[in-house]
Scaffold this motif. Sequence first.
Motif, short mmCIF file in Angstrom:
data_model
loop_
_atom_site.label_atom_id
_atom_site.label_comp_id
_atom_site.label_asym_id
_atom_site.label_seq_id
_atom_site.Cartn_x
_atom_site.Cartn_y
_atom_site.Cartn_z
N CYS A 140 66.09 -7.33 4.62
CA CYS A 140 66.48 -7.79 5.96
C CYS A 140 67.43 -6.78 6.60
O CYS A 140 67.85 -6.96 7.73
N HIS A 142 70.56 -5.95 5.71
CA HIS A 142 71.99 -6.26 5.72
C HIS A 142 72.83 -5.09 5.18
O HIS A 142 74.02 -5.00 5.45
N GLU A 175 73.79 -15.35 4.10
CA GLU A 175 73.23 -15.62 5.44
C GLU A 175 71.81 -16.11 5.32
O GLU A 175 71.38 -16.99 6.06
N GLU A 176 71.05 -15.53 4.37
CA GLU A 176 69.62 -15.89 4.26
C GLU A 176 69.44 -17.36 3.90
O GLU A 176 68.41 -17.93 4.19
N HIS A 410 62.10 -8.59 6.24
CA HIS A 410 61.54 -9.47 5.21
C HIS A 410 60.19 -8.96 4.69
O HIS A 410 59.57 -9.63 3.88
ZN LIG Z 1 66.70 -12.18 6.91
#
Ligand SMILES: [Zn+2]
Length: 444
Positions: A140, A142, A175-176, A410
């Motif tokens: 993602c 991050h 967060e996910e 993703h």
């Molecule tokens: Zn994500």
Amino acid sequence: MIRFTKFLLTSVALCSLLSLPARAELDVAKLKTTIEASVENDYPKLDALYKDIHAHPEIAFQEVKTAAKLAAEMRAIGFEVTEQVGKTGLVAIYRNGDGPTIMVRTELDALPMEEKTGLPYASHDKTNWNGRETPVAHSCGHDIHMASWVGTAKTLVGLKDQWHGTLMFIAQPAEEEIAGAKAMLDDGLFTRFPKPDAGFALHDGASAYGTVSYRVGIGSSNQDGLFIRFHGRGGHGAMPQNTIDPVMIAARFVVDVQSVISREKDPTEFGVISIGAIHGGTAGNIIPDSALVVGTIRSFKPEVRAKMLAGIERTAKAVAAMADAPPPDIKLDEGAKAVMNDSAVVATAEKVLKAAFGDKIRTTPPNTTSEDYSEYVNAGVPSMFFNIGVYEPERVAAARKGGPPLPPNHSPLFAPVPKPTIETGVTAMTLAVLSAFDQRARGP
Ligand SMILES: [Zn+2]
Ligand SMILES: [Zn+2]
């Protein structure tokens, strides 16, 4: 009072000599050059940090090593760091005189999936997730956010004669799983530490590097989970008159619930109900006792969300009643709330970002995906959430013309180009934070 003395225009300097109010606009072009030079200088360290975090990702609430790496970086820059806020989260504070508190958030977590990019710094790590050994990857992006976050902190401290106040840099877990922001708030994020006057966060995505996009108002969707178990009375498939068929009830629900979208919700408002799974029964000639329906509900506005949740509940009870079945078990799990960008924070930042990025900054429609940054907004932090691109502009242009599609977040193939992406992240975030300090210093 904020002073951008290095960047004041000569005419403004003259104005102050003549005792006129020195309300100089930020000299964005000069500031951008200074920031870019600072990032260029810091980049080798940021690159090493990015690749290390990328190669060794950790999933939700397991981000112990990642958090320790960021804590060390922030302490070296001069921040006061508190660890284990919301399990694995970090709060890093830098005080620089009287003034507002501005928050910058990064996420810490990766995803339980295999990376297939083939990059020299690709992740080969595995972890235990729900009792299973699972590969982990920063698919993602991050890790880009973390490197940009550290780079922004370093740059702002380097420019500390340009602003006064407090920097509050937070690194959020999970967060996910839409759980980390809440965990930090529940652990006293805004009581043990200052409550920010404004907040910023960024997310990367499959657009061109060097570009910045943002939304005015709603930025992402409300997300709720739907779990409904319909009860019936099992029996022989050849003798349905002796049963109450929960598969039939579930099927009717799946179809009828879409009329909440088409007939009850305002057609001009965004709202989606998707049923992703139906579980019931074992064999074709056995009517089961129950059937489970699992879905997701997305919306932007709270009133649309409330209408959809009420409609789902009513429809579920009604289809069961129609079949003379017992009432269903209805579980509507509250997930992330929509991120609402603050119009004043956006108006201040966009002036500076537009001056810095020209035609490389644009507004975009809201995302139908979800993000728990909304927890901070709903706790009262006026904020701006914006996006940056990660791929070569030529590849993005080719993909738009029908060429090979670019792997999105993703995807196991998601592979940002680190240097220009992180540099854009640091430059945009530094300018956004400076704009907020400047605006607050000038007053309303
Ligand atoms: Zn994500
Ligand atoms: Zn993300």
